[in-house]
Design a protein around this motif. Structure first.
Motif, PDB file in Angstrom:
ATOM      1  N   SER A 151       0.861  -1.350  -0.101  1.00 36.54           N
ATOM      2  CA  SER A 151      -0.016   0.244  -0.049  1.00 36.54           C
ATOM      3  C   SER A 151       0.766   1.237  -0.128  1.00 36.54           C
ATOM      4  O   SER A 151       0.261   2.533  -0.016  1.00 36.54           O
ATOM      5  N   GLY A 152       2.042   0.951   0.114  1.00 38.70           N
ATOM      6  CA  GLY A 152       2.868   2.202   0.191  1.00 38.70           C
ATOM      7  C   GLY A 152       3.138   3.086  -1.156  1.00 38.70           C
ATOM      8  O   GLY A 152       2.881   2.496  -2.273  1.00 38.70           O
ATOM      9  N   ASP A 153       3.833   4.283  -1.268  1.00 39.52           N
ATOM     10  CA  ASP A 153       3.604   4.992  -2.196  1.00 39.52           C
ATOM     11  C   ASP A 153       5.063   4.854  -3.013  1.00 39.52           C
ATOM     12  O   ASP A 153       5.270   5.511  -3.975  1.00 39.52           O
ATOM     13  N   SER A 154       6.008   4.124  -2.264  1.00 40.25           N
ATOM     14  CA  SER A 154       7.201   4.017  -2.888  1.00 40.25           C
ATOM     15  C   SER A 154       7.840   2.728  -2.868  1.00 40.25           C
ATOM     16  O   SER A 154       7.994   1.759  -1.984  1.00 40.25           O
ATOM     17  N   LYS A 155       8.081   2.045  -4.092  1.00 39.49           N
ATOM     18  CA  LYS A 155       8.378   0.670  -4.349  1.00 39.49           C
ATOM     19  C   LYS A 155       9.711   0.176  -3.698  1.00 39.49           C
ATOM     20  O   LYS A 155       9.976  -0.666  -3.246  1.00 39.49           O
TER      21      LYS A 155
END
Length: 378
Positions: free
Chosen positions: A318-322
């Motif tokens: 769910s994060g914005d940074s892989k």
């Protein structure tokens, strides 16, 4: 007249059905003492075809029905090897036959093995354990096995020079290979025959896994129906949650796979992970999948998991940074998918792989881990 014809046909169908049920109940007769050894023509893992005549010069012939998947059969592998090495020079031939039909073996029955009971997998086991005796496959037709009537794996049949059955039953009375048996039944029978004496106890009971006769394939069909009913869930997870997964505070060996629906290799190999989960999940093993799809594509990832019947824990990042995902999984991971790690309790990583896995290699790593392994470990 038409009604009579229908009635007669119903009777015939019922008769056939009941006869099949009787046969399917394992109501097979085990070869009786004094009976002649039934002939056979079976392929060996060494590429040769063996018949009864292949052992015509043996003073004593010992036929062991054994297999790959059964933990009891595995427990006797080294003893069959030792039996062969100890008695070959004395004119005794030892041959093993795998009676199991692979189609009748459920995945959850493979939890104690790295390989199944197919002919190709027999070659792997024979090479890994260094079998010094012919290992023959009868799972395709089970013709020979039906004639001998083994009850379980292992089950040994010992014949004299005239190929009359003089002993059938257990190899010894101690399943655990790390304990000393009280009765060396098979060796005692062979020694008696080599000395020209009668076998003192010609029949003993056996203990082990049931024979996977062809008609037991209905068990597999039933299992597939049961697996299809298991609920599939997809929860969200952030980098901190992933880090906690890697710490593995559970009491299970945890296999984690990072994948995505747009990743071809991920989609191709995913079924292998579902298979491993079904094999080992009853033995302190857990498979966890983490989707790297964008959160807005959660429904697409969920539908994929449903098609694969992935009832194990599933998450979508769910994060914005892989890159936070990568660091949470493994700082050494370069970032391409798929990525797979195997973690023991308390966070020890015992396997990490970027790219598509070799499922046979990974199953062997799982099976050899101290968390899983054979029933009787060193």
């Amino acid at each position: 007249m038409k009604r009579l014809f229908i009635f007669i046909n119903c009777i015939i169908i019922l008769t056939i059905g009941f006869s099949h049920l009787a046969f399917a109940s394992d109501d097979r007769k085990t070869l009786e003492i004094g009976a002649s050894a039934p002939d056979f023509s079976l392929p060996g893992v060494d590429g040769k075809t063996y018949t009864l005549a292949s052992f015509k010069n043996a003073k004593v012939l010992a036929i062991v029905f054994m297999c790959n998947h059964c933990p009891t059969s595995q427990a006797y592998e080294e003893r069959v090897i030792k039996l062969t090495s100890d008695y070959t020079a004395k004119g005794v031939s030892v041959v093993a036959i795998n009676p199991n039909n692979p189609a009748s073996l459920r995945l959850d029955e493979l939890g104690y093995s790295d390989v199944g009971d197919s002919f190709e997998e027999m070659k792997i086991r024979a090479k890994d354990v260094h079998f010094n005796f012919p290992y023959l496959y009868d799972g395709a037709t089970e013709i020979a096995s039906n004639k001998y009537g083994p009850v379980s794996t292992p089950h040994i049949f010992i014949f004299d020079k005239d190929r009359k059955l003089r002993y059938q039953g257990r190899i010894d009375d101690m399943e655990n290979p790390h304990k000393t048996p009280h009765s060396l039944d098979a060796r005692s029978a062979i020694d008696a025959l080599l000395s020209g004496k009668e076998v003192a106890v010609p029949v003993t009971k056996v203990f082990g896994c049931s024979i996977k006769w062809a008609e037991k394939s209905v068990w597999l069909e039933k299992a597939q129906v049961e697996w299809a009913k298991e609920p599939v869930k997809l929860d969200t997870i952030d980098a901190r949650g992933i880090a906690d997964l890697l710490k593995n505070h559970s009491d299970k060996l945890r296999l984690i796979n990072v994948w995505a629906t747009w990743c071809g290799p991920c989609v191709e190999e995913f079924a292998d992970f579902v298979t491993m989960n079904r094999m080992y999940r009853d033995r302190g093993f857990e498979f966890v999948s983490i989707s790297a799809d964008e959160p807005e594509n959660k429904d697409k990832a969920f539908k994929f998991l449903q098609r694969k019947q992935a009832s194990s824990p599933n998450y979508i990042y769910s994060g914005d940074s892989k890159y936070k995902l990568i660091e949470a999984i493994d700082p050494n991971w370069k970032g391409s998918l798929p990525y797979t790690v195997l973690v023991e309790p308390d966070g020890k990583v015992v396997y990490a792989h970027e790219g598509i896995i070799d499922p046979d290699q990974l199953k062997l790593i799982i099976f050899n881990d101290p968390m899983i392994g054979r029933v009787y470990k060193q």
